[in-house]
Design a protein around this motif. Structure first.
Motif, PDB file in Angstrom:
ATOM      1  N   ASN A 357       0.741  -1.262   0.416  1.00  0.00           N
ATOM      2  CA  ASN A 357      -0.167   0.129   0.606  1.00  0.00           C
ATOM      3  C   ASN A 357       0.910   1.411   0.077  1.00  0.00           C
ATOM      4  O   ASN A 357       0.602   2.293   0.560  1.00  0.00           O
ATOM      5  CB  ASN A 357      -1.029  -0.276   1.231  1.00  0.00           C
ATOM      6  N   VAL A 358       1.974   1.365  -0.526  1.00  0.00           N
ATOM      7  CA  VAL A 358       2.715   2.151  -0.962  1.00  0.00           C
ATOM      8  C   VAL A 358       3.173   2.838  -1.814  1.00  0.00           C
ATOM      9  O   VAL A 358       3.949   1.818  -2.637  1.00  0.00           O
ATOM     10  CB  VAL A 358       3.896   1.955   0.078  1.00  0.00           C
ATOM     11  N   GLU A 359       3.382   4.258  -2.485  1.00  0.00           N
ATOM     12  CA  GLU A 359       4.079   4.238  -2.988  1.00  0.00           C
ATOM     13  C   GLU A 359       5.877   4.938  -3.407  1.00  0.00           C
ATOM     14  O   GLU A 359       5.589   5.521  -2.394  1.00  0.00           O
ATOM     15  CB  GLU A 359       3.162   5.222  -4.063  1.00  0.00           C
ATOM     16  N   THR A 360       6.661   5.295  -4.002  1.00  0.00           N
ATOM     17  CA  THR A 360       8.030   5.512  -3.258  1.00  0.00           C
ATOM     18  C   THR A 360       8.244   5.356  -4.611  1.00  0.00           C
ATOM     19  O   THR A 360       8.207   5.300  -5.548  1.00  0.00           O
ATOM     20  CB  THR A 360       8.986   4.322  -2.932  1.00  0.00           C
ATOM     21  N   ALA A 361       8.851   6.937  -4.157  1.00  0.00           N
ATOM     22  CA  ALA A 361      10.270   7.578  -4.809  1.00  0.00           C
ATOM     23  C   ALA A 361      11.154   7.884  -4.747  1.00  0.00           C
ATOM     24  O   ALA A 361      11.084   8.629  -3.035  1.00  0.00           O
ATOM     25  CB  ALA A 361       9.692   9.030  -5.767  1.00  0.00           C
ATOM     26  N   VAL A 362      12.022   8.258  -5.632  1.00  0.00           N
ATOM     27  CA  VAL A 362      13.804   8.869  -5.222  1.00  0.00           C
ATOM     28  C   VAL A 362      13.855  10.218  -6.509  1.00  0.00           C
ATOM     29  O   VAL A 362      13.605  10.466  -6.884  1.00  0.00           O
ATOM     30  CB  VAL A 362      14.965   7.877  -5.637  1.00  0.00           C
ATOM     31  N   VAL A 363      13.927  11.234  -4.979  1.00  0.00           N
ATOM     32  CA  VAL A 363      13.739  12.872  -6.193  1.00  0.00           C
ATOM     33  C   VAL A 363      14.924  13.506  -5.184  1.00  0.00           C
ATOM     34  O   VAL A 363      15.564  13.167  -4.956  1.00  0.00           O
ATOM     35  CB  VAL A 363      12.339  13.702  -5.543  1.00  0.00           C
ATOM     36  N   ASP A 364      15.065  14.379  -6.658  1.00  0.00           N
ATOM     37  CA  ASP A 364      15.931  15.663  -5.845  1.00  0.00           C
ATOM     38  C   ASP A 364      15.854  16.653  -5.493  1.00  0.00           C
ATOM     39  O   ASP A 364      14.119  16.667  -4.822  1.00  0.00           O
ATOM     40  CB  ASP A 364      16.421  15.738  -7.695  1.00  0.00           C
ATOM     41  N   ASP A 365      16.323  17.317  -4.527  1.00  0.00           N
ATOM     42  CA  ASP A 365      16.330  19.142  -4.192  1.00  0.00           C
ATOM     43  C   ASP A 365      14.984  19.590  -4.650  1.00  0.00           C
ATOM     44  O   ASP A 365      14.891  20.221  -4.092  1.00  0.00           O
ATOM     45  CB  ASP A 365      16.787  19.467  -3.634  1.00  0.00           C
ATOM     46  N   ASP A 366      14.736  19.381  -5.850  1.00  0.00           N
ATOM     47  CA  ASP A 366      13.286  20.129  -6.114  1.00  0.00           C
ATOM     48  C   ASP A 366      12.362  19.674  -6.245  1.00  0.00           C
ATOM     49  O   ASP A 366      11.585  19.891  -6.639  1.00  0.00           O
ATOM     50  CB  ASP A 366      14.035  21.323  -7.323  1.00  0.00           C
ATOM     51  N   GLY A 367      12.576  17.930  -5.771  1.00  0.00           N
ATOM     52  CA  GLY A 367      11.384  17.357  -5.791  1.00  0.00           C
ATOM     53  C   GLY A 367      11.017  16.241  -7.826  1.00  0.00           C
ATOM     54  O   GLY A 367      10.167  16.037  -7.326  1.00  0.00           O
ATOM     55  N   ARG A 368      11.785  16.581  -7.796  1.00  0.00           N
ATOM     56  CA  ARG A 368      12.186  15.363  -9.319  1.00  0.00           C
ATOM     57  C   ARG A 368      12.186  14.841  -9.390  1.00  0.00           C
ATOM     58  O   ARG A 368      13.596  14.111  -8.765  1.00  0.00           O
ATOM     59  CB  ARG A 368      12.370  16.417 -10.185  1.00  0.00           C
ATOM     60  N   PRO A 369      11.799  13.690 -10.276  1.00  0.00           N
ATOM     61  CA  PRO A 369      12.377  12.009 -10.272  1.00  0.00           C
ATOM     62  C   PRO A 369      13.281  12.163 -10.751  1.00  0.00           C
ATOM     63  O   PRO A 369      13.836  12.971 -11.682  1.00  0.00           O
ATOM     64  CB  PRO A 369      11.173  11.340 -10.650  1.00  0.00           C
ATOM     65  N   VAL A 370      14.103  11.349 -10.271  1.00  0.00           N
ATOM     66  CA  VAL A 370      15.464  10.811 -10.420  1.00  0.00           C
ATOM     67  C   VAL A 370      15.932   9.461 -11.293  1.00  0.00           C
ATOM     68  O   VAL A 370      14.621   8.957 -10.789  1.00  0.00           O
ATOM     69  CB  VAL A 370      16.973  11.469  -9.274  1.00  0.00           C
ATOM     70  N   PRO A 371      16.740   9.692 -12.337  1.00  0.00           N
ATOM     71  CA  PRO A 371      16.723   7.946 -12.565  1.00  0.00           C
ATOM     72  C   PRO A 371      17.282   7.394 -12.197  1.00  0.00           C
ATOM     73  O   PRO A 371      18.215   7.468 -11.071  1.00  0.00           O
ATOM     74  CB  PRO A 371      17.787   8.546 -13.997  1.00  0.00           C
ATOM     75  N   ALA A 372      17.566   5.961 -12.080  1.00  0.00           N
ATOM     76  CA  ALA A 372      17.528   4.557 -12.127  1.00  0.00           C
ATOM     77  C   ALA A 372      19.308   4.851 -11.369  1.00  0.00           C
ATOM     78  O   ALA A 372      20.211   5.687 -12.701  1.00  0.00           O
ATOM     79  CB  ALA A 372      17.599   3.208 -12.762  1.00  0.00           C
ATOM     80  N   GLY A 373      19.628   4.419 -10.142  1.00  0.00           N
ATOM     81  CA  GLY A 373      20.649   4.928  -9.981  1.00  0.00           C
ATOM     82  C   GLY A 373      21.335   5.688  -9.486  1.00  0.00           C
ATOM     83  O   GLY A 373      22.394   6.428  -9.186  1.00  0.00           O
ATOM     84  N   THR A 374      20.526   6.905  -9.343  1.00  0.00           N
ATOM     85  CA  THR A 374      21.067   8.423  -8.995  1.00  0.00           C
ATOM     86  C   THR A 374      20.598   8.531  -7.546  1.00  0.00           C
ATOM     87  O   THR A 374      18.813   8.245  -7.496  1.00  0.00           O
ATOM     88  CB  THR A 374      20.073   9.040  -9.668  1.00  0.00           C
ATOM     89  N   VAL A 375      21.103   8.683  -6.634  1.00  0.00           N
ATOM     90  CA  VAL A 375      21.377   9.254  -5.053  1.00  0.00           C
ATOM     91  C   VAL A 375      20.010  10.239  -5.276  1.00  0.00           C
ATOM     92  O   VAL A 375      20.647  11.655  -5.492  1.00  0.00           O
ATOM     93  CB  VAL A 375      22.010   9.176  -4.744  1.00  0.00           C
ATOM     94  N   GLY A 376      19.445  10.117  -4.424  1.00  0.00           N
ATOM     95  CA  GLY A 376      18.027  11.521  -4.031  1.00  0.00           C
ATOM     96  C   GLY A 376      17.484  11.213  -3.032  1.00  0.00           C
ATOM     97  O   GLY A 376      17.797  10.068  -2.087  1.00  0.00           O
ATOM     98  N   GLU A 377      16.512  11.805  -1.879  1.00  0.00           N
ATOM     99  CA  GLU A 377      15.834  11.674  -1.376  1.00  0.00           C
ATOM    100  C   GLU A 377      14.145  10.826  -1.343  1.00  0.00           C
ATOM    101  O   GLU A 377      13.273  10.910  -2.489  1.00  0.00           O
ATOM    102  CB  GLU A 377      15.082  13.105  -0.456  1.00  0.00           C
ATOM    103  N   ILE A 378      14.324  10.227  -0.479  1.00  0.00           N
ATOM    104  CA  ILE A 378      13.360   8.908  -0.414  1.00  0.00           C
ATOM    105  C   ILE A 378      12.517   9.588   0.045  1.00  0.00           C
ATOM    106  O   ILE A 378      11.511  10.119   1.463  1.00  0.00           O
ATOM    107  CB  ILE A 378      13.422   7.372   0.303  1.00  0.00           C
ATOM    108  N   VAL A 379      11.349   9.155  -0.916  1.00  0.00           N
ATOM    109  CA  VAL A 379       9.338  10.303  -0.464  1.00  0.00           C
ATOM    110  C   VAL A 379       8.683   9.141  -0.412  1.00  0.00           C
ATOM    111  O   VAL A 379       8.662   7.998  -1.503  1.00  0.00           O
ATOM    112  CB  VAL A 379       9.626  11.438  -1.298  1.00  0.00           C
ATOM    113  N   HIS A 380       7.200   9.007  -0.197  1.00  0.00           N
ATOM    114  CA  HIS A 380       6.043   7.882  -0.227  1.00  0.00           C
ATOM    115  C   HIS A 380       5.722   8.938  -0.358  1.00  0.00           C
ATOM    116  O   HIS A 380       4.509   9.815   0.202  1.00  0.00           O
ATOM    117  CB  HIS A 380       6.360   7.534   1.564  1.00  0.00           C
TER     118      HIS A 380
END
Length: 541
Positions: A357-380
């Motif tokens: 029941n969770v959707e997770t993404a990894v985003v940059d400092d502006d909240g935009r999704p980053v490509p696979a392999g790129t470090v960013g903040e984990i958001v749900h």
């Protein structure tokens, strides 16, 4: 169109409903075992119903807060559901806190009732003296054995009656809506002041479903609870789902390795959760090899990453046990992603995939999704997520920036959709302009023979701004030196990632949930960066 209140009541499913519904399905099945106390689900439901009625009789209204300061016991389990049934918000408090820290939580939560285990009454009374408010009107004590409550305190035992009869059919009373708060969970306090995450029945029940489905939990489980129930991992990943399913819960007061091994053998435990630090303590216990652990089938870990070398040792020494990694945080009730048994070694160190029941993404400092392999903040995005931080609208708005809950963790997805957690934002070490993930350095140190535990963190440095430091605990009988640790780490990592400072210690500071408290290490060793690093390790990043 408004819905008839009787229809709303008939359709409701709140946290407080679970014991009654399970008692109708499995009335004589053992629900909770706490030392000599063994309650069936019928008895557990009666205790919940009795305690909920007692709260109302003491003047507690829906939305009022009840603070609970206690170690693990069956009464804690009852109150977790009785408060929810009465619409009262439970505020579990870390029993390791000092009086001033408890006073802050009493003030911040606005608690009007305080339930305290008898051995903690002196701390509770000092906290009430230090608190800014005198608003606590209900004081009751969980008494050990048959002891009487201290002067000025009621006895919680008087709230909890049970005789094993079938649970009564309830009539409309307190209706707890899906998003009415039922729990106020304070974060572990890695920051200067803990934040209070408000949780609703909707948050918790959807999280229970995720944990049950992706954690392969069932009604035939016999689960061992040793981590503090005030912590959401033990309370809401395991005890709550056990009551929901009709599984049996064995409660111990603390994660003592000898007691854990004995309980698994005595109660034929099939399922056990612990952070990596506790699993490590079991492996190192002199009682491990002699214990009969043949009943154990499911093992769970979380709170921090399991070192890959320890994971391999668990697979070797407990070959019949399937393992799951639960990753999340208090504000996610707490599960966000899960790594299943089939991926433990092929994706060792990963936090797995988003749970049901969770959707997770990894985003940059502006909240935009980053490509696979790129470090960013984990958001749900998830119904698990908190209603927000109590009395803190600014932090709530910041946490939900862009319509996602921001975890504060850094990580990346691989091409297969598996999440790796690199570090907490505050644990990322920035040395000489380069980022160093403390976890990567820790994994490298664990490859060195003789290492029992390690923690890596940054210390202030006049030239590099931050320098990489490590505290290492050797295994019993092993001899380790700072120079040996540095030389080993330099052989497997880039020079700028190698610790400039290594301290050999007897133990690491941990909170009761088993997490290593790095802020204490940073404070204790903050002067290291003013010393000359050992040997030729002090190379430029």
């Amino acid at each position: 169109m408004s819905v008839n209140p009787l229809i709303s009541f008939s359709r409701s499913q709140s946290l407080g409903d679970l014991p009654r519904r399970t008692a109708h399905r499995f009335p004589q099945r053992t629900a909770v075992v706490d030392g000599p106390v063994r309650l069936t689900f019928a008895e557990f439901e009666q205790a919940v119903a009795s305690a909920a009625s007692a709260l109302r009789a003491h003047g507690m209204e829906p939305g009022d807060r009840l603070a609970l300061l206690s170690r693990n016991n069956w009464q804690f389990a009852v109150l977790a559901f009785a408060t929810a049934r009465a619409g009262v918000v439970l505020v579990p408090i870390n029993f390791m806190l000092g009086a001033d820290e408890v006073a802050y939580l009493l003030d911040h939560s606005g608690a009007t009732a305080f339930v305290v285990q008898d051995g903690l009454v002196s701390v509770a009374e000092a906290a009430m003296d230090a608190a800014d408010t005198d608003g606590i009107v209900v004081r009751s004590c969980i008494c050990s054995g048959t002891g009487a409550a201290p002067s000025g305190w009621g006895n919680v035992q008087d709230w909890m009656e049970f005789d094993g009869a079938a649970p009564e059919v309830t009539v409309p009373g307190v209706t707890v809506a899906d998003d009415d708060p039922v729990r106020l969970m304070y974060t572990s306090g890695t920051e200067s002041r803990p934040k209070g995450a408000l949780m609703s029945s909707r948050s918790l029940l959807w999280e229970y479903v995720s944990a049950v489905v992706d954690g392969n939990m069932g009604s035939d489980d016999v689960d061992l609870h040793t981590l503090p129930l005030y912590h959401c991992a033990q309370l809401d990943c395991f005890l709550g789902p056990d009551i929901y399913l009709g599984a049996t819960s064995i409660i111990l007061p603390a994660p003592d390795p000898a007691a854990i091994l004995a309980a698994i053998e005595r109660e034929r435990v099939t399922k056990f959760f612990a952070p990596p630090t506790v699993w490590i303590s079991l492996l190192r216990s002199p009682h491990f090899d002699a214990a009969n652990l043949s009943s154990l089938r499911k093992g769970y870990y979380g709170a921090s990453a399991m070192p890959v070398q320890v994971l391999k040792e668990l697979a070797q020494r407990l070959p019949e046990v399937r393992f799951w990694n639960f990753y999340g945080q208090t504000e996610m009730a707490p599960v966000a992603t899960i790594l299943g048994p089939e991926d433990q070694l092929t994706h060792a160190g990963s936090a797995g995939r988003p749970s049901l029941n969770v959707e997770t993404a990894v985003v940059d400092d502006d909240g935009r999704p980053v490509p696979a392999g790129t470090v960013g903040e984990i958001v749900h995005r998830s119904p698990h997520a908190t209603l927000g931080y109590y009395r803190d609208p600014d932090r709530t708005a910041e946490a939900y920036s862009g319509g996602w809950f921001h975890s504060g963790d850094l990580g990346y997805f691989d091409e297969g959709g598996y999440l790796s957690v690199v570090d907490r934002k505050k644990d990322m070490i920035k040395t000489g302009g380069e980022n160093v993930a403390s976890r990567e350095v820790e994994e490298a140190i664990y490859l060195l023979d003789g290492v029992a535990e390690t923690a890596v963190f940054g210390v202030p440095h006049p030239h590099w701004v931050e320098a990489v430091a490590a505290v290492v605990v050797p295994r019993p009988g092993a001899e380790l030196t700072p120079e040996a640790v540095m030389a080993h780490t330099r052989s497997v990592l880039a020079g700028y990632k190698t610790p400039k400072y290594v301290v050999i210690a007897d133990a690491l500071p941990k909170n009761p949930s088993g997490k290593i408290v790095k802020r204490l290490l940073r404070g204790e060793h903050s002067a290291l960066g003013q010393e000359a690093p050992a040997g030729d390790i002090a190379t430029a990043p």
